[in-house]
Design a protein around this motif. Structure first.
Motif, mmCIF file in Angstrom:
data_model
loop_
_atom_site.group_PDB
_atom_site.id
_atom_site.type_symbol
_atom_site.label_atom_id
_atom_site.label_comp_id
_atom_site.label_asym_id
_atom_site.label_seq_id
_atom_site.Cartn_x
_atom_site.Cartn_y
_atom_site.Cartn_z
ATOM 1 N N TYR A 152 -4.408 -11.033 -14.752
ATOM 2 C CA TYR A 152 -3.436 -11.856 -14.035
ATOM 3 C C TYR A 152 -3.529 -11.615 -12.536
ATOM 4 C CZ TYR A 152 -1.028 -13.054 -18.396
ATOM 5 O OH TYR A 152 -0.715 -13.544 -19.639
ATOM 6 N N ALA A 153 -3.635 -10.356 -12.155
ATOM 7 C CA ALA A 153 -3.662 -10.010 -10.738
ATOM 8 C C ALA A 153 -4.901 -10.566 -10.053
ATOM 9 C CB ALA A 153 -3.597 -8.495 -10.571
ATOM 10 N N GLY A 154 -6.044 -10.458 -10.712
ATOM 11 C CA GLY A 154 -7.281 -10.967 -10.126
ATOM 12 C C GLY A 154 -7.228 -12.463 -9.871
ATOM 13 N N ARG A 155 -6.644 -13.196 -10.807
ATOM 14 C CA ARG A 155 -6.532 -14.651 -10.632
ATOM 15 C C ARG A 155 -5.582 -15.008 -9.497
ATOM 16 N NH1 ARG A 155 -5.530 -15.234 -17.027
ATOM 17 N NH2 ARG A 155 -7.679 -14.880 -17.742
ATOM 18 N N ALA A 156 -4.622 -14.126 -9.226
ATOM 19 C CA ALA A 156 -3.630 -14.391 -8.178
ATOM 20 C C ALA A 156 -4.057 -13.850 -6.818
ATOM 21 C CB ALA A 156 -2.287 -13.791 -8.574
ATOM 22 N N GLY A 157 -5.246 -13.242 -6.739
ATOM 23 C CA GLY A 157 -5.760 -12.797 -5.449
ATOM 24 C C GLY A 157 -5.429 -11.360 -5.076
ATOM 25 N N TRP A 158 -4.882 -10.580 -6.011
ATOM 26 C CA TRP A 158 -4.624 -9.173 -5.727
ATOM 27 C C TRP A 158 -5.926 -8.381 -5.811
ATOM 28 C CZ3 TRP A 158 0.311 -7.106 -4.812
ATOM 29 C CH2 TRP A 158 1.398 -7.981 -5.046
ATOM 30 N N ARG A 159 -5.987 -7.292 -5.064
ATOM 31 C CA ARG A 159 -7.127 -6.377 -5.133
ATOM 32 C C ARG A 159 -6.708 -5.112 -5.865
ATOM 33 N NH1 ARG A 159 -8.718 -2.208 -1.807
ATOM 34 N NH2 ARG A 159 -7.289 -2.810 -0.142
ATOM 35 N N THR A 160 -7.499 -4.697 -6.855
ATOM 36 C CA THR A 160 -7.195 -3.472 -7.595
ATOM 37 C C THR A 160 -7.498 -2.264 -6.715
ATOM 38 O OG1 THR A 160 -7.765 -4.541 -9.679
ATOM 39 C CG2 THR A 160 -7.655 -2.139 -9.675
ATOM 40 N N ALA A 161 -6.481 -1.447 -6.463
ATOM 41 C CA ALA A 161 -6.643 -0.266 -5.627
ATOM 42 C C ALA A 161 -6.870 0.991 -6.464
ATOM 43 C CB ALA A 161 -5.414 -0.072 -4.732
ATOM 44 N N ALA A 162 -6.242 1.055 -7.626
ATOM 45 C CA ALA A 162 -6.395 2.229 -8.485
ATOM 46 C C ALA A 162 -5.828 1.931 -9.852
ATOM 47 C CB ALA A 162 -5.686 3.442 -7.877
ATOM 48 N N GLN A 163 -6.298 2.667 -10.833
ATOM 49 C CA GLN A 163 -5.710 2.671 -12.166
ATOM 50 C C GLN A 163 -5.889 4.058 -12.745
ATOM 51 O OE1 GLN A 163 -8.019 0.375 -15.227
ATOM 52 N NE2 GLN A 163 -9.096 -0.432 -13.448
ATOM 53 N N TRP A 164 -4.886 4.573 -13.440
ATOM 54 C CA TRP A 164 -4.950 5.939 -13.940
ATOM 55 C C TRP A 164 -3.969 6.132 -15.088
ATOM 56 C CZ3 TRP A 164 -2.392 4.247 -9.774
ATOM 57 C CH2 TRP A 164 -1.051 4.623 -9.607
ATOM 58 N N SER A 165 -4.131 7.245 -15.776
ATOM 59 C CA SER A 165 -3.229 7.658 -16.854
ATOM 60 C C SER A 165 -2.736 9.063 -16.559
ATOM 61 C CB SER A 165 -3.952 7.649 -18.208
ATOM 62 O OG SER A 165 -4.427 6.357 -18.528
ATOM 63 N N ALA A 166 -1.483 9.340 -16.942
ATOM 64 C CA ALA A 166 -0.916 10.675 -16.776
ATOM 65 C C ALA A 166 0.262 10.825 -17.706
ATOM 66 C CB ALA A 166 -0.478 10.911 -15.329
ATOM 67 N N GLY A 167 0.340 11.951 -18.404
ATOM 68 C CA GLY A 167 1.477 12.216 -19.267
ATOM 69 C C GLY A 167 1.699 11.173 -20.346
ATOM 70 N N GLY A 168 0.614 10.575 -20.847
ATOM 71 C CA GLY A 168 0.746 9.542 -21.857
ATOM 72 C C GLY A 168 1.205 8.206 -21.321
ATOM 73 N N ARG A 169 1.201 8.032 -20.013
ATOM 74 C CA ARG A 169 1.619 6.784 -19.380
ATOM 75 C C ARG A 169 0.456 6.220 -18.561
ATOM 76 N NH1 ARG A 169 6.728 9.055 -16.238
ATOM 77 N NH2 ARG A 169 6.960 6.892 -15.524
ATOM 78 N N ARG A 170 0.487 4.912 -18.306
ATOM 79 C CA ARG A 170 -0.607 4.255 -17.588
ATOM 80 C C ARG A 170 -0.064 3.467 -16.399
ATOM 81 N NH1 ARG A 170 -4.866 2.209 -22.279
ATOM 82 N NH2 ARG A 170 -5.233 4.301 -23.113
ATOM 83 N N PHE A 171 -0.875 3.426 -15.352
ATOM 84 C CA PHE A 171 -0.442 2.827 -14.096
ATOM 85 C C PHE A 171 -1.574 2.036 -13.454
ATOM 86 C CE2 PHE A 171 1.746 6.791 -14.861
ATOM 87 C CZ PHE A 171 3.081 6.447 -14.696
ATOM 88 N N VAL A 172 -1.163 1.046 -12.670
ATOM 89 C CA VAL A 172 -2.095 0.241 -11.877
ATOM 90 C C VAL A 172 -1.523 0.107 -10.472
ATOM 91 C CG1 VAL A 172 -3.078 -2.062 -11.549
ATOM 92 C CG2 VAL A 172 -2.994 -1.064 -13.837
ATOM 93 N N ALA A 173 -2.379 0.252 -9.473
ATOM 94 C CA ALA A 173 -1.990 -0.016 -8.091
ATOM 95 C C ALA A 173 -2.751 -1.242 -7.611
ATOM 96 C CB ALA A 173 -2.309 1.180 -7.201
ATOM 97 N N LEU A 174 -2.016 -2.200 -7.071
ATOM 98 C CA LEU A 174 -2.603 -3.449 -6.593
ATOM 99 C C LEU A 174 -2.287 -3.624 -5.111
ATOM 100 C CD1 LEU A 174 -1.466 -5.745 -9.543
ATOM 101 C CD2 LEU A 174 -3.768 -4.806 -9.192
#
Length: 280
Positions: free
Chosen positions: A211-233
């Motif tokens: 969704y983000a790529g189609r809307a023109g966002w740039r992926t800055a980071a993605q990671w997992s920690a403590g059984g949780r997942r995150f994305v930075a755009l």
């Protein structure tokens, strides 16, 4: 396209009761009985080590969409940051306000506020926030990820940062759900007094990135920690003019954009959602 405020979530009696007690059980229930556990205890506690690592990545003034009982708002204010938390639940905003009234001793105080407001309603500082947080599954607010991403893009300053917590599973689903408790003796169907069904979405990291790529966002980071997942755009610099009359929020510290990796909770406070949903 804009999504309506989740009024039903705001009036959900089980959610308000869970915040008062600081514990569940509490679920999002789909019409077919499918249940998503909500992590009330974690939301009502202080920010944990995974939260703190996310907050380390925030830039400038921070808008916490769906802030719930305010653990992230309180921590950011205690760090000396400018932060606004928004949530549709009166109980959540009251809880967060009390937290802001008692910052940890011995730490600098920033400018922390909470408002009972939907992300789709007019907000202070539109077009000038350094970071917008969508933690605890709040990427699902409104049930339309594309509309929410577009709204966040208009809230951020040029090149601003969105940090979103995604589902652990690789899912892309939308449904009408209700907030329910465990008053049926553990079967999970519970009561949903005071709140009807409202639209919600669950997105894993791959779906959000699509969704983000189609809307023109740039992926800055993605990671997992403590059984949780995150994305930075990272939002792209805007060429379109901002609407007049909007006030730019000043950063609480004049730091440059975080170069290590970019990466918290309106009137629609939602699940933490990195747990698998239980089938009933």
């Amino acid at each position: 396209m804009s999504a309506p405020p989740a009024v039903s979530w705001a009036g959900a009696g089980p959610y308000a009761a869970a915040l008062r007690s600081g514990r569940g059980p509490l679920f999002l229930r789909r019409a077919d009985g499918w249940l998503l556990p909500l992590e009330v205890e974690r939301w009502c506690a202080r920010a944990d080590s995974v939260d703190l690592a996310v907050l380390d990545r925030c830039e400038g003034a921070v808008l916490d969409v769906g802030c719930g009982p305010g653990r992230l708002v309180a921590e950011l204010a205690a760090r000396g940051r400018t932060v606004l938390g928004i949530d549709v639940s009166e109980a959540a905003v009251d809880h967060a306000g009390r937290r802001l009234g008692s910052p940890p001793v011995g730490r600098g105080q920033g400018t922390g506020r909470v408002l009972r407001r939907s992300v789709f309603e007019p907000l202070p500082g539109e077009g000038g926030w350094g970071t917008v947080l969508l933690m605890d599954g709040n990427i699902g607010i409104g049930g339309d990820p594309r509309a929410l991403l577009d709204r966040v893009a208009r809230l951020l300053g040029p090149g601003g940062l969105l940090i979103a917590e995604t589902a652990v599973a690789d899912v892309d689903e939308r449904a009408e759900v209700q907030v329910v408790d465990g008053t049926d003796g553990g079967a999970g169907r519970g009561a949903a007094v005071g709140g009807g069904a409202f639209p919600w979405a669950r997105l894993g990291t791959p779906a959000l990135l699509r969704y983000a790529g189609r809307a023109g966002w740039r992926t800055a980071a993605q990671w997992s920690a403590g059984g949780r997942r995150f994305v930075a755009l990272r939002g792209l610099p805007r060429s379109r003019p901002r609407a007049s009359g909007r006030t730019r929020i000043a950063s609480s510290s004049a730091e440059p954009p975080n170069s290590t990796a970019l990466i918290s909770s309106q009137r629609a406070r939602k699940p933490s959602v990195d747990k698998p949903v239980a089938d009933r």
